[in-house]
Design an enzyme around this catalytic site. Structure first.
Site, PDB file in Angstrom:
ATOM      1  N   TYR A 132       0.847  -1.197   0.000  1.00  0.00           N
ATOM      2  CA  TYR A 132       0.000   0.000   0.000  1.00  0.00           C
ATOM      3  C   TYR A 132       0.877   1.240   0.000  1.00  0.00           C
ATOM      4  CZ  TYR A 132      -4.993  -0.416   0.005  1.00  0.00           C
ATOM      5  OH  TYR A 132      -6.278  -0.560  -0.406  1.00  0.00           O
ATOM      6  N   GLU A 188      -0.347   4.767  -0.504  1.00  0.00           N
ATOM      7  CA  GLU A 188      -1.163   5.983  -0.672  1.00  0.00           C
ATOM      8  C   GLU A 188      -0.308   7.225  -0.460  1.00  0.00           C
ATOM      9  OE1 GLU A 188      -4.292   5.301   2.122  1.00  0.00           O
ATOM     10  OE2 GLU A 188      -5.644   4.564   0.561  1.00  0.00           O
ATOM     11  N   ASP A 210      -5.818  13.661 -25.268  1.00  0.00           N
ATOM     12  CA  ASP A 210      -5.849  12.281 -24.790  1.00  0.00           C
ATOM     13  C   ASP A 210      -5.250  11.433 -25.907  1.00  0.00           C
ATOM     14  OD1 ASP A 210      -6.393   9.698 -24.094  1.00  0.00           O
ATOM     15  OD2 ASP A 210      -8.537   9.999 -23.718  1.00  0.00           O
ATOM     16  N   THR A 253      -3.096   6.109 -21.996  1.00  0.00           N
ATOM     17  CA  THR A 253      -3.021   4.795 -21.365  1.00  0.00           C
ATOM     18  C   THR A 253      -1.620   4.257 -21.621  1.00  0.00           C
ATOM     19  OG1 THR A 253      -3.916   3.806 -23.374  1.00  0.00           O
ATOM     20  CG2 THR A 253      -5.472   4.220 -21.588  1.00  0.00           C
TER      21      THR A 253
HETATM   22  C1  LIG Z   1      -8.611   3.377 -24.261  1.00  0.00           C
HETATM   23  C2  LIG Z   1      -8.911   4.807 -24.077  1.00  0.00           C
HETATM   24  C3  LIG Z   1      -9.281   5.321 -22.817  1.00  0.00           C
HETATM   25  C4  LIG Z   1      -9.678   4.460 -21.641  1.00  0.00           C
HETATM   26  O1  LIG Z   1      -8.821   3.538 -21.194  1.00  0.00           O
HETATM   27  P1  LIG Z   1      -9.310   2.345 -20.231  1.00  0.00           P
HETATM   28  O2  LIG Z   1      -8.003   1.858 -19.723  1.00  0.00           O
HETATM   29  O3  LIG Z   1     -10.039   1.387 -21.096  1.00  0.00           O
HETATM   30  O4  LIG Z   1     -10.178   2.916 -19.176  1.00  0.00           O
HETATM   31  C5  LIG Z   1      -9.422   6.680 -22.689  1.00  0.00           C
HETATM   32  N1  LIG Z   1      -9.248   7.505 -23.738  1.00  0.00           N
HETATM   33  C6  LIG Z   1      -8.944   7.045 -24.958  1.00  0.00           C
HETATM   34  C7  LIG Z   1      -8.774   8.011 -26.084  1.00  0.00           C
HETATM   35  C8  LIG Z   1      -8.767   5.681 -25.183  1.00  0.00           C
HETATM   36  O5  LIG Z   1      -8.482   5.242 -26.401  1.00  0.00           O
END
Ligand SMILES: *Cc1c(COP(=O)(O)O)cnc(C)c1O
Length: 432
Positions: free
Chosen positions: A59, A61, A204, A231
């Site tokens: 853990y 945190e 993103d 990710t």
């Molecule tokens: C895959 C993805 C996510 C989410 O990822 P998870 O690990 O499945 O929650 C968020 N944004 C974009 C653009 C993605 O392609």
């Protein structure tokens, strides 16, 4: 490691043969099938080892040097390494490596930098945006006021239209990013529009994180974006997880949003695996891999187009393409996905821009090259696979054809081992 892995297998097969069978079965599925889902990949054996290590017991945190529990000397060192390496490969000032996956990562950014009710301008889901970009079914859509931009038929973003939309809406954040968009972004245009309306610029890059880290696609961080999320398990080829990159100015707010805002203890086995992944991504071999992903996507798109297949936006500039299966083959995406499954080729059904069909029966199919490039397949293999796809989708009910191609798929795959999934055929293990 090899013997430890074998011991583990023997113990697991004796204690829980039901689960063991399925793990071994999944290994065989991955090894003897062609993976074209653009968000999937095969991670490194070193990452699998870190994920299965005793770090899962700990853990932690808080953040390095500021934890709530004792015994953090190794956890602190690992998290510091992960953060420094992430900043290095993405040219970021700050990195948070704790998000448990992509969805909590984006939620943390929204909650950390915005107030409930604030407007966010993001890409429409059917045009390629992700669920976490304000799809009405997501909880985030109840908290924030999402507006959506769309793409033109050639797939381009109309930056003049985006600017007009931003001027009318005055969003607090403009979000660039996708999970099903085959073209490259012009991040400087997003940045300029965000500046004009006083919005934060967020990208993103979950799908293309590895390609950005390798330097083969543009990096929104160096284009002056405030926040970039990705990710770690898609083109980055690491463990499942999320990463938030930002300028120093937002570090405190974002860290507080992840913990204690949204999450409890970070998964330190994942953080260690991410640190290993970031080191891998800084090596020349990773650049070669990223080049291969793009070259393979070009080869596959050209082969499909030559057969008269309709691709959304007319092709691809990254690692993925979207086939309009209705117009190309008279099949919906679900039918196409099922037909390919029978030949050991895995892809996923996909909505196309302004799709009139329901999400479980959409008009398209999404194909990507990251996983095949990891196992070393190149242009020639992409052309062969494209040929198989076209034949199967032209004769979706021909079980004989599917069976014949499935055999050829297994033969092809034997020449391209999956990292971490062993080399020896497991069929014998499965039948015992
Ligand atoms: C895959 C993805 C996510 C989410 O990822 P998870 O690990 O499945 O929650 C968020 N944004 C974009 C653009 C993605 O392609």
């Amino acid at each position: 490691m090899g013997t430890a892995m074998r011991d583990f297998r023997e113990q697991l097969s004796a204690f829980d043969p039901e689960v063991y069978r399925e793990i071994v079965g999944e290994e065989a599925r991955q090894r003897d099938g062609i993976e074209l889902i653009p968000s999937e990949n095969y991670t490194y054996p070193e990452v699998l080892a870190a994920l299965g290590s005793v770090l899962t017991n700990k853990y932690s945190e808080g953040y390095p040097g500021r934890r709530y529990y004792g015994g953090q000397e190794h956890a602190d060192a690992i998290e510091r390494l992960a953060r420094a390496r992430a900043c290095e490969i993405f040219s970021a000032e700050h990195a948070n490596v704790q998000p448990l996956s992509g969805s909590p990562m984006n939620q943390a950014v929204y909650f950390g930098l915005l107030e409930p009710g604030d407007a966010i301008l993001a890409m429409d889901l059917s045009h390629g945006g992700h669920l976490t970009h304000g799809a009405p079914v997501s909880h985030m859509a109840k908290v924030f006021n999402f507006a959506r931009y769309r793409t033109a038929t050639d797939g381009a973003i109309d930056y003049d239209a985006l600017r007009r939309q931003a001027l009318a809406l005055r969003p607090k954040m403009i979000l660039a990013g996708f999970s099903s968009y085959p073209r490259e972004y012009d991040y400087s245009q997003f940045r300029a529009i965000a500046d004009e309306v006083g919005a934060l610029a967020m990208a993103d890059i979950s799908h293309i994180g590895g390609l950005v880290a390798a330097g083969v696609l543009a990096n929104p961080m160096t284009a002056g974006f405030d926040v970039v999320t990705t990710t770690t398990h898609k083109t980055l080829r690491g463990p499942r997880g999320g990463l938030i990159l930002s300028r120093k100015a937002y570090a405190r707010q974002l860290d507080a949003a992840v913990f204690p805002g949204l999450q409890g203890g970070p998964h330190m086995n994942n953080v260690a695996a991410a640190a290993i992944t970031f080191r891998k991504a800084s090596e020349p071999a990773f650049r070669a891999y990223a080049d291969k992903v793009l070259a393979n996507a070009q080869a596959m798109a050209s082969a499909l187009l030559a057969e008269g297949v309709e691709l959304i936006a007319g092709g691809t500039e990254n690692h993925l393409m979207v086939v309009d299966t209705v117009r190309s083959f008279g099949l919906d995406g679900q039918q196409a996905q099922e037909a390919l499954d029978r030949a050991r080729i895995t892809a996923n059904k996909q909505v196309v821009p302004d799709d009139t069909r329901p999400p479980m029966r959409p008009s398209g199919l999404r194909l990507g090259t990251p996983a095949c490039a990891t196992r070393g397949m190149g242009r020639a293999e992409m052309e062969t696979i494209a040929g198989w796809i076209v034949r199967i989708l032209r004769h979706p009910d021909d079980d004989g054809l599917a069976g014949m191609i499935a055999k050829q798929v297994v033969d092809l795959c034997r020449g391209f081992p999956v990292p971490g999934a062993g080399l020896e055929p497991v069929t014998a293990e499965l039948t015992t």
